[in-house]
Design a protein around this motif. Structure first.
Motif, PDB file in Angstrom:
ATOM      1  N   ASN A 131       0.799  -1.319  -0.222  1.00 18.30           N
ATOM      2  CA  ASN A 131       0.160  -0.070   0.102  1.00 18.30           C
ATOM      3  C   ASN A 131       0.957   1.284   0.070  1.00 18.30           C
ATOM      4  O   ASN A 131       0.247   2.467   0.642  1.00 18.30           O
ATOM      5  CB  ASN A 131      -0.912   0.141   1.085  1.00 18.30           C
ATOM      6  CG  ASN A 131      -2.242  -0.679   1.037  1.00 18.30           C
ATOM      7  OD1 ASN A 131      -2.432  -1.479  -0.153  1.00 18.30           O
ATOM      8  ND2 ASN A 131      -2.886  -1.124   2.059  1.00 18.30           N
ATOM      9  N   LYS A 158      -9.141   1.046   4.062  1.00 16.56           N
ATOM     10  CA  LYS A 158      -9.441   2.318   3.624  1.00 16.56           C
ATOM     11  C   LYS A 158     -10.906   2.627   4.051  1.00 16.56           C
ATOM     12  O   LYS A 158     -11.419   3.672   4.528  1.00 16.56           O
ATOM     13  CB  LYS A 158      -9.699   2.444   2.022  1.00 16.56           C
ATOM     14  CG  LYS A 158      -8.237   2.593   1.430  1.00 16.56           C
ATOM     15  CD  LYS A 158      -8.523   2.710  -0.064  1.00 16.56           C
ATOM     16  CE  LYS A 158      -7.005   2.923  -0.587  1.00 16.56           C
ATOM     17  NZ  LYS A 158      -7.176   3.196  -2.242  1.00 16.56           N
ATOM     18  N   ARG A 159     -11.680   1.633   4.348  1.00 25.49           N
ATOM     19  CA  ARG A 159     -13.188   2.054   4.916  1.00 25.49           C
ATOM     20  C   ARG A 159     -12.965   1.867   6.161  1.00 25.49           C
ATOM     21  O   ARG A 159     -14.317   2.094   6.866  1.00 25.49           O
ATOM     22  CB  ARG A 159     -13.958   0.697   4.280  1.00 25.49           C
ATOM     23  CG  ARG A 159     -13.721  -0.641   4.972  1.00 25.49           C
ATOM     24  CD  ARG A 159     -14.714  -1.526   4.416  1.00 25.49           C
ATOM     25  NE  ARG A 159     -14.705  -2.752   4.857  1.00 25.49           N
ATOM     26  CZ  ARG A 159     -14.674  -4.035   4.036  1.00 25.49           C
ATOM     27  NH1 ARG A 159     -15.251  -3.878   2.808  1.00 25.49           N
ATOM     28  NH2 ARG A 159     -14.589  -5.195   4.587  1.00 25.49           N
TER      29      ARG A 159
END
Length: 302
Positions: A131, A158-159
């Motif tokens: 990432n 990310k969420r």
């Protein structure tokens, strides 16, 4: 004579050794015995995932060290510990189904984790990056039911919200930026650094401020305009992770001036000693020297 495969060639270039013979202990036992994954092992057991890491199914674990967990804001860790669902999501984001030794990992560009979310994989500058932020520091730690690749940063999906604290709050809670946060308040910049706009702050520690002559610090404290110039000089617009900072040669700061960037050194003097301390509106990279704008007049004692 057969040429070595691309994977073997890449591994040699990265200095990654081929995987040794299979180990007798499972993934969780191997991590526990290593002694450098105390936080990870504790959270795995708390989340009820110890059975998955001791079972028969082969897995690949991207394991953050205790030092990596130490970079995560305390409130973020506390919030995860208090929310089992989020904790499991973060932990399973570090696990890949199947056994993927380094020879396979370096051939991938992306992989789906056990959490269901994907990660990006890049080989850059002789390093395997996950990432664009975490780096594999030790590959191919073998276990009876898979492989551990040691990484130097905790991966946050990310969420999943990283932290609810803004840059000023994160710096205040860290405890090593007392001088910086006090001067930010004196200069009336709390609002600018805690708003919705995403920023990157190169934050000098208390030790960095202690290197300044006492008369310089006193003069800055007595001159609000000069103080704002100094405090905004190491602030960039936008969220710049360390993977992007590494590629910069120059950067325009929030006050309109510019800084030279050479790897982990700013203006040929300040060193970046800790990277990617995340906040709700950006991130902090910790530096060991206060940056003084070149256009600021020399400070003379009264």
């Amino acid at each position: 004579m057969r040429r070595p495969s691309l994977a073997i060639t890449t591994l040699a270039a990265l200095g990654l050794a081929a995987a040794p013979a299979a180990a007798a202990d499972d993934l969780l036992t191997t991590a526990r015995d290593a002694g450098s994954f105390t936080t990870l092992v504790g959270l795995v057991e708390q989340a009820g995932l110890d059975g998955a890491l001791t079972g028969k199914d082969d897995l690949t674990v991207l394991a953050p060290t205790d030092a990596a967990f130490a970079k995560v804001p305390k409130d973020t860790l506390d919030a995860l510990a208090a929310d089992p669902a989020k904790l499991r999501e973060v932990l399973t984001y570090h696990v890949l189904p199947g056994n993927a030794p380094a020879s396979r990992v370096v051939q991938l560009k992306a992989a789906k984790t056990v959490s269901g979310q994907g990660i990006k994989i890049r080989v850059r500058g002789g390093k395997v990056r996950i990432n664009d932020s975490a780096t594999v520091v030790t590959p191919d730690v073998e276990a009876s039911n898979g492989t551990i690749h040691v990484i130097n940063k905790v991966l946050i999906p990310k969420r999943l919200p990283r932290t609810s604290d803004n840059l000023v709050e994160v710096a205040t809670k860290a405890g090593s930026f007392s001088t910086l946060t006090s001067l930010v308040q004196s200069a009336g910049l709390v609002g600018a650094l805690s708003g919705k706009g995403r920023l990157t702050v190169f934050a000098p520690t208390d030790e960095a401020f202690a290197k300044l002559p006492a008369e310089t610090l006193a003069a800055l404290s007595a001159d609000p305009a000069a103080l704002r110039d100094v405090l905004l000089y190491p602030v960039l617009k936008g969220d710049r992770p360390s993977s992007r900072v590494d590629k910069l040669t120059a950067a325009r700061t929030l006050d309109g001036r510019g800084n030279k960037v050479r790897g982990t050194v700013l203006n040929d003097s300040a060193n970046i000693v800790t990277t990617d301390v995340e906040a709700s509106n950006g991130r902090i990279h910790v530096i060991d020297e206060v940056l003084i704008p070149p256009t600021l007049p020399p400070v003379e004692a009264n």
